[in-house]
Design a protein around this motif. Structure first.
Motif, PDB file in Angstrom:
ATOM      1  N   ILE A  55       0.836  -1.194   0.000  1.00 31.37           N
ATOM      2  CA  ILE A  55       0.000   0.000   0.000  1.00 31.37           C
ATOM      3  C   ILE A  55       0.877   1.253   0.000  1.00 31.37           C
ATOM      4  O   ILE A  55       1.761   1.374   0.869  1.00 31.37           O
ATOM      5  N   PRO A  56       0.782   2.142  -0.940  1.00 32.56           N
ATOM      6  CA  PRO A  56      -0.068   1.948  -2.119  1.00 32.56           C
ATOM      7  C   PRO A  56       0.573   0.933  -3.071  1.00 32.56           C
ATOM      8  O   PRO A  56       1.765   1.010  -3.363  1.00 32.56           O
ATOM      9  N   ALA A  57      -0.210   0.009  -3.540  1.00 26.34           N
ATOM     10  CA  ALA A  57       0.278  -1.000  -4.468  1.00 26.34           C
ATOM     11  C   ALA A  57       0.115  -0.495  -5.903  1.00 26.34           C
ATOM     12  O   ALA A  57      -0.846   0.197  -6.210  1.00 26.34           O
ATOM     13  N   THR A  58       1.045  -0.855  -6.743  1.00 28.11           N
ATOM     14  CA  THR A  58       0.920  -0.475  -8.154  1.00 28.11           C
ATOM     15  C   THR A  58      -0.017  -1.459  -8.857  1.00 28.11           C
ATOM     16  O   THR A  58      -0.193  -2.603  -8.391  1.00 28.11           O
ATOM     17  N   PRO A  59      -0.614  -1.065  -9.965  1.00 27.44           N
ATOM     18  CA  PRO A  59      -1.467  -1.990 -10.723  1.00 27.44           C
ATOM     19  C   PRO A  59      -0.723  -3.262 -11.137  1.00 27.44           C
ATOM     20  O   PRO A  59      -1.306  -4.353 -11.146  1.00 27.44           O
ATOM     21  N   GLU A  60       0.572  -3.116 -11.453  1.00 30.94           N
ATOM     22  CA  GLU A  60       1.358  -4.278 -11.869  1.00 30.94           C
ATOM     23  C   GLU A  60       1.497  -5.279 -10.741  1.00 30.94           C
ATOM     24  O   GLU A  60       1.434  -6.503 -10.960  1.00 30.94           O
ATOM     25  N   ALA A  63      -1.919  -6.999 -10.290  1.00 28.78           N
ATOM     26  CA  ALA A  63      -2.130  -7.947 -11.388  1.00 28.78           C
ATOM     27  C   ALA A  63      -1.296  -9.205 -11.179  1.00 28.78           C
ATOM     28  O   ALA A  63      -1.765 -10.324 -11.416  1.00 28.78           O
ATOM     29  N   ALA A  64      -0.069  -9.038 -10.715  1.00 32.54           N
ATOM     30  CA  ALA A  64       0.789 -10.196 -10.436  1.00 32.54           C
ATOM     31  C   ALA A  64       0.205 -11.040  -9.308  1.00 32.54           C
ATOM     32  O   ALA A  64       0.280 -12.273  -9.334  1.00 32.54           O
ATOM     33  N   TYR A  65      -0.398 -10.372  -8.332  1.00 30.67           N
ATOM     34  CA  TYR A  65      -1.015 -11.098  -7.223  1.00 30.67           C
ATOM     35  C   TYR A  65      -2.222 -11.898  -7.700  1.00 30.67           C
ATOM     36  O   TYR A  65      -2.456 -13.018  -7.249  1.00 30.67           O
ATOM     37  N   VAL A  66      -2.995 -11.334  -8.626  1.00 34.16           N
ATOM     38  CA  VAL A  66      -4.129 -12.063  -9.206  1.00 34.16           C
ATOM     39  C   VAL A  66      -3.632 -13.336  -9.893  1.00 34.16           C
ATOM     40  O   VAL A  66      -4.213 -14.414  -9.730  1.00 34.16           O
ATOM     41  N   ALA A  67      -2.539 -13.207 -10.653  1.00 33.85           N
ATOM     42  CA  ALA A  67      -1.966 -14.381 -11.318  1.00 33.85           C
ATOM     43  C   ALA A  67      -1.489 -15.405 -10.295  1.00 33.85           C
ATOM     44  O   ALA A  67      -1.673 -16.616 -10.472  1.00 33.85           O
ATOM     45  N   HIS A  68      -0.907 -14.920  -9.209  1.00 37.31           N
ATOM     46  CA  HIS A  68      -0.446 -15.811  -8.131  1.00 37.31           C
ATOM     47  C   HIS A  68      -1.615 -16.581  -7.517  1.00 37.31           C
ATOM     48  O   HIS A  68      -1.520 -17.799  -7.311  1.00 37.31           O
ATOM     49  N   LEU A  69      -2.716 -15.895  -7.252  1.00 37.51           N
ATOM     50  CA  LEU A  69      -3.879 -16.556  -6.664  1.00 37.51           C
ATOM     51  C   LEU A  69      -4.434 -17.630  -7.597  1.00 37.51           C
ATOM     52  O   LEU A  69      -4.802 -18.726  -7.162  1.00 37.51           O
ATOM     53  N   ALA A  70      -4.484 -17.301  -8.879  1.00 40.12           N
ATOM     54  CA  ALA A  70      -5.001 -18.273  -9.850  1.00 40.12           C
ATOM     55  C   ALA A  70      -4.114 -19.507  -9.915  1.00 40.12           C
ATOM     56  O   ALA A  70      -4.607 -20.643  -9.981  1.00 40.12           O
ATOM     57  N   GLU A  71      -2.802 -19.294  -9.888  1.00 35.21           N
ATOM     58  CA  GLU A  71      -1.859 -20.411  -9.991  1.00 35.21           C
ATOM     59  C   GLU A  71      -1.815 -21.270  -8.735  1.00 35.21           C
ATOM     60  O   GLU A  71      -1.375 -22.415  -8.791  1.00 35.21           O
ATOM     61  N   THR A  72      -2.262 -20.723  -7.623  1.00 37.21           N
ATOM     62  CA  THR A  72      -2.242 -21.480  -6.363  1.00 37.21           C
ATOM     63  C   THR A  72      -3.610 -22.066  -6.006  1.00 37.21           C
ATOM     64  O   THR A  72      -3.829 -22.482  -4.871  1.00 37.21           O
ATOM     65  N   GLY A  73      -4.534 -22.072  -6.981  1.00 32.64           N
ATOM     66  CA  GLY A  73      -5.787 -22.795  -6.784  1.00 32.64           C
ATOM     67  C   GLY A  73      -6.974 -21.998  -6.295  1.00 32.64           C
ATOM     68  O   GLY A  73      -8.004 -22.581  -5.943  1.00 32.64           O
ATOM     69  N   TYR A  74      -6.868 -20.680  -6.269  1.00 35.77           N
ATOM     70  CA  TYR A  74      -8.008 -19.874  -5.826  1.00 35.77           C
ATOM     71  C   TYR A  74      -9.109 -19.872  -6.886  1.00 35.77           C
ATOM     72  O   TYR A  74      -8.830 -19.838  -8.078  1.00 35.77           O
TER      73      TYR A  74
END
Length: 200
Positions: A55-60, A63-74
């Motif tokens: 915080i404040p987090a950048t959009p990049e 977005a990387a965190y979204v990819a991380h969640l998807a790859e870890t089964g969320y």
């Protein structure tokens, strides 16, 4: 700069502002707030491991965190909630607009959801040995004969459910090499070869 012209809020306005904050806090159920806090802590931990600012987090970063969640089964719903938690934390800290609302994050989320939804729709294939076991246990009566015919024709022709339910007797023609089935909607013709011992 002179303080003239600056109108300070009255004591009553300040009191009501604090009351408004309390009401806003009460707008969400305790379970929801607990889930938001848990999601935020996970994002903070991930950010610390990857040496980025939560915080404040950048959009990049988001977005990387979204990819991380998807790859870890969320699942998509859990990823959506994680983004809401990140957005709420930024709003409370006074950072506008939230990085979760940027095009980079939205496009990443859209791609992730499309991939996850496609993977969820992919069912295990029905094999011939499975089909044989199914038709063997069907009752020897009108209903069982109908179900057996639907299963065998659908399997042999690779028909969709909507195509199967649209078939009538007049759409089926017997020929020396098998059966000719005309799909009434698409006007396509499927040549289905079922030997007599397979339909018994």
């Amino acid at each position: 700069m002179s303080d003239k012209g600056i109108i300070k809020p009255s004591a009553e306005v300040e009191r009501l502002s604090e009351s408004a904050k309390e009401h806003a806090s009460d707008a969400k159920a305790e379970n929801t707030k607990r889930a938001y806090r848990a999601d935020w802590h996970k994002f903070e931990e991930w950010s610390a491991v990857n040496e980025v600012s939560p915080i404040p987090a950048t959009p990049e970063v988001v977005a990387a965190y979204v990819a991380h969640l998807a790859e870890t089964g969320y699942k998509p719903a859990s990823i959506d909630r994680a983004l809401v938690s990140i957005s709420e934390a930024h709003k409370l800290a006074g950072f506008y607009p939230s990085p979760t609302s940027t095009a980079a994050v939205r496009e990443t989320l859209k791609g992730v959801k499309r991939k996850l939804m496609t993977a969820q729709r992919q069912a295990a294939p029905l094999l011939v040995e499975h089909l044989r076991r199914i038709v063997e246990v069907l009752p020897v009566d009108l209903g069982g004969t109908r179900d057996r015919a639907v299963l065998l024709v659908g399997f042999a022709g690779g028909f969709r459910r909507s195509e199967l339910v649209s078939l009538d007797v007049e759409h089926v023609a017997y020929v020396p090499k098998g059966i000719v089935i005309t799909l009434p909607r698409s006007k396509a013709v499927s040549y289905t070869h079922l030997r007599a011992h397979e339909t018994s």
